[in-house]
Design a protein around this motif. Structure first.
Motif, PDB file in Angstrom:
ATOM      1  N   SER A 190      32.327  91.514  21.308  1.00  0.00           N
ATOM      2  CA  SER A 190      32.503  90.361  20.336  1.00  0.00           C
ATOM      3  C   SER A 190      33.161  89.198  20.695  1.00  0.00           C
ATOM      4  N   ASP A 191      33.129  88.269  19.953  1.00  0.00           N
ATOM      5  CA  ASP A 191      34.072  87.060  20.207  1.00  0.00           C
ATOM      6  C   ASP A 191      34.812  86.985  19.018  1.00  0.00           C
ATOM      7  N   PRO A 192      36.090  86.043  19.080  1.00  0.00           N
ATOM      8  CA  PRO A 192      36.878  85.772  17.893  1.00  0.00           C
ATOM      9  C   PRO A 192      35.927  85.387  16.833  1.00  0.00           C
ATOM     10  N   GLY A 193      34.845  84.744  16.695  1.00  0.00           N
ATOM     11  CA  GLY A 193      34.182  83.854  15.521  1.00  0.00           C
ATOM     12  C   GLY A 193      33.067  84.760  15.089  1.00  0.00           C
ATOM     13  N   GLY A 194      32.696  86.174  15.326  1.00  0.00           N
ATOM     14  CA  GLY A 194      31.813  86.841  14.705  1.00  0.00           C
ATOM     15  C   GLY A 194      30.592  86.692  15.292  1.00  0.00           C
ATOM     16  N   ASN A 195      30.581  86.265  16.481  1.00  0.00           N
ATOM     17  CA  ASN A 195      29.340  86.367  17.437  1.00  0.00           C
ATOM     18  C   ASN A 195      29.408  87.635  18.316  1.00  0.00           C
ATOM     19  N   TYR A 196      28.131  87.955  18.812  1.00  0.00           N
ATOM     20  CA  TYR A 196      28.137  89.012  19.769  1.00  0.00           C
ATOM     21  C   TYR A 196      27.825  88.638  21.058  1.00  0.00           C
ATOM     22  N   ILE A 197      28.265  89.381  22.110  1.00  0.00           N
ATOM     23  CA  ILE A 197      27.729  89.380  23.670  1.00  0.00           C
ATOM     24  C   ILE A 197      26.878  90.513  23.672  1.00  0.00           C
ATOM     25  N   CYS A 198      25.714  90.304  24.007  1.00  0.00           N
ATOM     26  CA  CYS A 198      24.532  91.289  24.037  1.00  0.00           C
ATOM     27  C   CYS A 198      23.859  91.530  25.320  1.00  0.00           C
ATOM     28  N   PHE A 199      23.101  92.510  25.581  1.00  0.00           N
ATOM     29  CA  PHE A 199      22.266  92.874  26.526  1.00  0.00           C
ATOM     30  C   PHE A 199      20.902  92.578  25.871  1.00  0.00           C
ATOM     31  N   ASP A 200      20.071  91.593  26.392  1.00  0.00           N
ATOM     32  CA  ASP A 200      18.763  91.133  25.897  1.00  0.00           C
ATOM     33  C   ASP A 200      17.644  92.074  26.394  1.00  0.00           C
ATOM     34  N   THR A 201      17.293  93.051  25.762  1.00  0.00           N
ATOM     35  CA  THR A 201      16.311  94.145  26.132  1.00  0.00           C
ATOM     36  C   THR A 201      15.067  93.646  26.918  1.00  0.00           C
ATOM     37  N   LYS A 202      14.737  92.468  26.237  1.00  0.00           N
ATOM     38  CA  LYS A 202      13.280  91.653  26.435  1.00  0.00           C
ATOM     39  C   LYS A 202      13.530  91.025  27.872  1.00  0.00           C
ATOM     40  N   GLN A 203      14.626  90.323  27.832  1.00  0.00           N
ATOM     41  CA  GLN A 203      15.001  89.352  28.988  1.00  0.00           C
ATOM     42  C   GLN A 203      15.560  89.804  30.000  1.00  0.00           C
ATOM     43  N   GLN A 204      16.243  91.085  29.837  1.00  0.00           N
ATOM     44  CA  GLN A 204      17.064  91.878  30.901  1.00  0.00           C
ATOM     45  C   GLN A 204      18.304  90.970  31.229  1.00  0.00           C
ATOM     46  N   ASP A 205      18.791  89.842  30.294  1.00  0.00           N
ATOM     47  CA  ASP A 205      19.958  88.991  30.507  1.00  0.00           C
ATOM     48  C   ASP A 205      21.266  89.360  29.807  1.00  0.00           C
ATOM     49  N   ILE A 206      22.274  89.010  29.854  1.00  0.00           N
ATOM     50  CA  ILE A 206      23.413  89.087  29.160  1.00  0.00           C
ATOM     51  C   ILE A 206      23.476  87.707  28.391  1.00  0.00           C
ATOM     52  N   VAL A 207      23.702  87.815  27.123  1.00  0.00           N
ATOM     53  CA  VAL A 207      23.443  86.544  26.168  1.00  0.00           C
ATOM     54  C   VAL A 207      24.668  86.580  24.869  1.00  0.00           C
ATOM     55  N   ILE A 208      24.860  85.533  24.546  1.00  0.00           N
ATOM     56  CA  ILE A 208      25.760  85.575  23.194  1.00  0.00           C
ATOM     57  C   ILE A 208      24.894  85.070  22.225  1.00  0.00           C
ATOM     58  N   TRP A 209      25.035  86.188  21.131  1.00  0.00           N
ATOM     59  CA  TRP A 209      23.908  85.769  19.936  1.00  0.00           C
ATOM     60  C   TRP A 209      25.026  84.785  18.934  1.00  0.00           C
ATOM     61  N   LEU A 210      24.415  83.772  18.343  1.00  0.00           N
ATOM     62  CA  LEU A 210      25.647  82.786  17.637  1.00  0.00           C
ATOM     63  C   LEU A 210      25.090  83.229  16.204  1.00  0.00           C
ATOM     64  N   HIS A 211      26.097  83.842  15.458  1.00  0.00           N
ATOM     65  CA  HIS A 211      25.500  84.367  13.998  1.00  0.00           C
ATOM     66  C   HIS A 211      25.156  82.970  12.921  1.00  0.00           C
ATOM     67  N   GLU A 212      25.842  81.956  13.187  1.00  0.00           N
ATOM     68  CA  GLU A 212      25.707  80.777  12.304  1.00  0.00           C
ATOM     69  C   GLU A 212      23.949  80.315  12.450  1.00  0.00           C
ATOM     70  N   THR A 213      23.642  80.355  13.734  1.00  0.00           N
ATOM     71  CA  THR A 213      22.222  79.687  13.856  1.00  0.00           C
ATOM     72  C   THR A 213      21.147  80.896  14.242  1.00  0.00           C
ATOM     73  N   ASN A 214      21.580  82.043  14.374  1.00  0.00           N
ATOM     74  CA  ASN A 214      20.697  83.133  14.957  1.00  0.00           C
ATOM     75  C   ASN A 214      20.060  82.947  16.201  1.00  0.00           C
TER      76      ASN A 214
END
Length: 134
Positions: A93-117
């Protein structure tokens, strides 16, 4: 890996916690993420800043815990993300409520931004993500 040191690590209460999580959700984490979690569950790296393909200076707070009764767990994050983006497997997680994720479809590491999905790509692998922390 780039000699990160981790603080506030919460040792796994069950050696099979990651495998149990994978079985519960029918997901498979990359081996480098599993190895890091088993050693640094819930920990905070000493290098925290990273860039995405879109933005600079983002921050990792900590790895999510695979202990079900800790604060800030992978289970809590999955509950939040399941209605938003089912391809994402959060591991930090980051301090702002976003998550750092493994994207199972793209096989990349991404950050998911909760305000904009929305997501921003960080790197093509977890190891590359750790190596880019500064």
């Amino acid at each position: 890996m780039n000699n990160l040191s981790w603080k506030f690590v919460k040792p796994l209460k069950d050696n099979k916690a990651v495998e149990t999580f994978e079985a519960d959700y029918g997901l498979k984490l990359p081996q480098d993420i599993i190895a890091c979690i088993k050693q640094n569950n819930g920990g905070r790296p000493d290098k925290k800043v990273f860039d995405t393909t879109i933005s600079k200076g983002r921050v990792i707070k900590s790895l999510l815990s695979f202990n079900k009764d800790d604060l800030d767990t992978v289970y809590d994050a999955m509950d939040i993300l399941k209605g938003e983006n089912s391809n994402l497997l959060p591991f930090a997680s980051d301090p702002g409520g976003n998550y750092i994720c493994f994207d199972t479809k793209q096989q990349d590491i991404v950050i998911w931004l909760h305000e904009t999905n929305t997501t921003e790509k960080i790197s093509g692998s977890f190891t590359a993500f750790l190596e880019r922390l500064y």
